[in-house]
Motif scaffolding. Structure first.
Motif, short mmCIF file in Angstrom:
data_model
loop_
_atom_site.label_atom_id
_atom_site.label_comp_id
_atom_site.label_asym_id
_atom_site.label_seq_id
_atom_site.Cartn_x
_atom_site.Cartn_y
_atom_site.Cartn_z
N THR A 664 0.84 -1.21 0.00
CA THR A 664 0.00 0.00 0.00
C THR A 664 0.87 1.25 0.00
O THR A 664 0.61 2.21 -0.73
CB THR A 664 -0.92 0.00 1.24
N ARG A 667 2.36 1.74 -3.49
CA ARG A 667 1.39 2.30 -4.45
C ARG A 667 1.16 3.79 -4.19
O ARG A 667 1.07 4.59 -5.12
CB ARG A 667 0.07 1.53 -4.36
N ASP A 668 1.09 4.15 -2.90
CA ASP A 668 0.88 5.57 -2.56
C ASP A 668 2.07 6.41 -3.02
O ASP A 668 1.89 7.53 -3.53
CB ASP A 668 0.70 5.73 -1.04
N GLU A 670 4.16 5.70 -5.53
CA GLU A 670 4.15 5.78 -6.99
C GLU A 670 3.12 6.78 -7.47
O GLU A 670 3.35 7.55 -8.41
CB GLU A 670 3.86 4.39 -7.58
N SER A 671 1.95 6.79 -6.82
CA SER A 671 0.89 7.74 -7.19
C SER A 671 1.35 9.17 -6.94
O SER A 671 1.13 10.07 -7.76
CB SER A 671 -0.37 7.43 -6.38
N ALA A 672 2.02 9.40 -5.79
CA ALA A 672 2.50 10.74 -5.47
C ALA A 672 3.57 11.19 -6.46
O ALA A 672 3.61 12.36 -6.86
CB ALA A 672 3.07 10.76 -4.04
N LYS A 674 3.84 10.17 -9.63
CA LYS A 674 3.18 10.47 -10.91
C LYS A 674 2.51 11.84 -10.86
O LYS A 674 2.58 12.62 -11.81
CB LYS A 674 2.15 9.38 -11.20
N SER A 675 1.86 12.15 -9.74
CA SER A 675 1.20 13.45 -9.59
C SER A 675 2.23 14.58 -9.64
O SER A 675 2.00 15.62 -10.28
CB SER A 675 0.44 13.49 -8.27
N GLU A 677 5.16 14.55 -11.13
CA GLU A 677 5.65 14.69 -12.51
C GLU A 677 4.67 15.48 -13.35
O GLU A 677 5.07 16.34 -14.16
CB GLU A 677 5.87 13.30 -13.11
#
Length: 692
Positions: A664, A667-668, A670-672, A674-675, A677
């Motif tokens: 978890t 994933r958090d 990686e999401s941060a 991507k945001s 970037e």
């Protein structure tokens, strides 16, 4: 000095300890910054003591005269009273012209007069020799001939101290003694690193004293006594047990004259009648000696000596910055067999090697040991280096070979500290070692421990050593760490249980009760201290709010015009003053709330830690992380190295993380990323850059 005659002493309401502390610290604020470095503490403490002596002299005279008037059924004239005052029995003699009233009458050269009066009092009382070391008339360093402390500052201090009577009639000895201890703590906090010369944190002293448990009839000795805290805490323990402080005898030595003066005052205020000798090194010139010039024996020794003193073997007068001189003295002092100790504590003719020249720790430890009676015990604060420094004898290959092709070997002698530690262990003198948290001492960032030595140990403990790892638990403060009440309970339960689970429930109950009372008392003291500190602001707020209500009502009845406008300005000024006072009272209330929160946390933790100790002693795998009783045979297998992590599991494992929680978190992240970037690309496009 011209005598001002008897002082008219008005009855002074009894001061609480907190009011007295605020009063005394107010005097410190008058003088701070006007003397060299931290010397101002010596001036304040000596002036406080001088005022106490003078006030008590007057009080004793008043009580004696009142008793004579009662016996004779008549009132004396002032002339008769003056005669009786001079003749009366006094605990300490205050010479004529040297009393407080005489100082009040002086207007010029007050520093000189005060210094002469204090020295005359010390000369007139054997017990007070060396108490008044400060010179109120010390010249300023600029060569102007003016005193370092201006006459008006000395006058302000005299007037400040004059506002309260410090005799037993207003300040009982326990209150004054407690306030003195508070002042020492405040001065230590203010001095920072230099405080280690005269002050040991009371939590550490309390721990040592409760491990060793002073008894009536003990002779208690501190060879590096500083401000006398070890002796005072020993007396406090005796009082806790229902004995008089004077049920034991107290002795101390301190090289620094000023610190010894503080210790002597501490002793007198607490009613110890201690013998404290100043001005010489305990190692080179031990003050207390017995038969044949050997050091005197005591039943209990407590010490916090200077850690790893490089020049422990030099008399104070030779400890200069002249390195060549020191090297020459070193050659003269140390022969092939080490330091030539004329007092039979170590070196030739004893069971112990002489300590190495560069580290004085074992010099002090062996001095403490030599100062014990055949049944004596000692508690010593040490750097943890004494537990493992020094290598045993080893054989090393030289890299060369003999004619038969065998490697040549050379033997390296064991280091002195290793040999001393080995001898202590083989003599079964080390009863326990307790590691402490980092940074709990003023000016000593090195890891420290408590070393418990006993000349006579129970048979079941004869071949064992208790090792306690107490470095995990403490309260982190801004400048240093502090042992909390619950941390002291942990140490004491380990020390008194000595590995026996059956003893733990009673020990937890015993120490929980005692420490709970300490927490309650500390909370009450701190709250009352804050109330005393902010009392003027609280009174000001009450007065201003009353005035505001009155002036607001008056303003409402005024018609428009210059008078109303002027009244509005005055009301606004009054409101600003009220707001400032209200902010100070709110600051007090927040500090009081924080004090109560901390006390509640400590009370809860004592209960929690008590239950935890019971569980720890029921699980050997858990107990080994905190304390362990080790056989001498195992210590020998470890080449007499007492480094606690060799025996106690001090490793703190990383918290266990579940796989699903790790995924978890990934994933958090990686999401941060991507945001972030996306936001970066948007900013670049806005600036005219296009991604290719």
């Amino acid at each position: 000095m011209g005598s001002a005659g008897p002082v008219s002493r008005k009855p002074d309401m009894r001061l609480t300890q907190q009011q007295l502390e605020a009063h005394l610290w107010g005097a410190a604020n008058i003088l701070r910054g006007k003397t060299a470095g931290q010397d101002y503490k010596n001036y304040i403490l000596s002036l406080m003591f001088y005022k106490r002596l003078c006030d008590q002299w007057e009080n004793e005279a008043d009580e004696a005269i009142a008793e004579l008037e009662r016996q004779q059924g008549r009132a004396f004239t002032e002339a008769q009273k003056a005669v009786f005052r001079a003749r009366g029995a006094h605990r300490f003699f205050i010479p004529e012209d040297c009393r407080w009233g005489d100082m009040l009458a002086v207007s010029v050269n007050l520093g000189e007069e005060l210094t002469l009066a204090m020295r005359a009092v010390a000369d007139a009382n054997e017990e007070l020799k060396g108490v008044f070391t400060v010179d109120w008339n010390q010249p300023a360093p600029d060569g102007s001939g003016r005193p370092l402390i201006p006459n008006e500052v000395v006058y302000a201090l005299i007037q400040h101290f004059n506002s309260h009577d410090l005799s037993n009639a207003s300040v009982p000895p326990d209150v004054l003694g407690g306030a003195y201890q508070y002042l020492l703590k405040k001065f230590a906090d203010d001095a920072g690193a230099k405080a280690g010369e005269f002050f040991t944190p009371p939590e550490v002293v309390d721990t040592l004293v409760h491990i060793l448990e002073p008894q009536p009839g003990d002779t208690i000795y501190d060879p590096t006594c500083g401000s006398g805290g070890m002796l005072v805490h020993s007396a406090d323990f005796l009082r806790e047990q229902g004995h008089r402080a004077t049920a034991a005898q107290y002795f101390g030595q301190e090289m620094n004259w000023s610190n010894a003066a503080i210790g002597k005052i501490n002793s007198v205020l607490h009613g110890l009648e201690a013998q404290i000798v100043a001005g010489a090194s305990t190692i080179t010139d031990p003050a207390f000696r017995g038969a044949a010039g050997k050091v005197r024996k005591f039943s209990l020794v407590l010490a916090n000596f200077p850690f790893s003193d490089e020049f422990w073997w030099l008399k104070p007068e030779f400890q200069t910055d002249d390195k060549k001189k020191k090297d020459k003295l070193k050659k003269e002092t140390f022969g092939k067999e080490g330091y030539k100790d004329p007092f039979g504590r170590f070196g030739r003719g004893t069971a112990f090697k002489a300590p190495p020249a560069g580290y004085g720790d074992y010099a002090f430890i062996l001095h403490c040991l030599a100062s014990l009676t055949d049944t004596g015990r000692a508690g010593v604060v040490c750097p943890q280096g004494v537990l493992f420094r020094g290598q045993p004898e080893v054989e090393e290959e030289t890299g060369e070979f003999d004619d038969e092709g065998n490697p040549k070997v050379k033997r390296r002698k064991a280091d002195d500290e290793h040999l001393i530690r080995r001898a202590l262990l083989e003599s079964r003198l080390i009863d326990a070692v307790i590691s402490l948290p980092l940074n709990v001492f003023y000016g000593a960032g090195v890891p420290a421990c408590l070393l418990i030595l006993k000349k006579q140990r129970p048979p079941e403990r004869h071949d064992q050593v208790l090792l306690v790892y107490a470095a995990r638990h403490y309260r982190e403060l801004s400048n240093q760490n502090e042992l909390r009440p619950q941390d002291l309970m942990r140490i004491l339960v380990h020390a008194h249980a000595y590995g026996d689970p059956a003893k733990v429930p009673d020990l937890v109950a015993q120490h929980s009760r005692r420490i709970g009372k300490q927490i309650d008392a500390r909370e009450t003291d701190e709250v009352e201290r804050l109330e005393a500190e902010y009392a003027d602001w609280a009174d000001t707020l009450t007065r201003l709010e009353t005035q505001l209500t009155k002036d607001s009502a008056a303003l409402a009845n005024l018609t428009a015009g210059a008078i109303r406008d002027k009244a509005k300005v005055g009301l606004a000024r009054l409101q600003a003053q009220r707001d400032r006072a209200a902010a100070k009272v709110a600051e007090r209330d927040e500090k009081i709330a924080e004090t109560r929160r901390r006390a509640d946390d400590d009370r809860r933790d004592v209960e929690v830690f008590g239950a935890e100790l019971g569980a720890i002693y029921g699980d050997p795998d858990e107990l080994i992380k905190h304390a362990r009783v080790v056989g001498i045979d195992e210590v020998e297998e470890n080449e007499f190295n007492l480094n606690i992590p060799r025996y106690v599991d001090t490793f703190d494992p990383e918290p266990r993380v579940e796989v699903k929680d790790a995924l978890t978190a990934l994933r958090d992240a990686e999401s941060a990323l991507k945001s972030a970037e996306g936001q970066l690309l948007a900013l670049l496009r806005g600036a005219g850059y296009e991604a290719k």
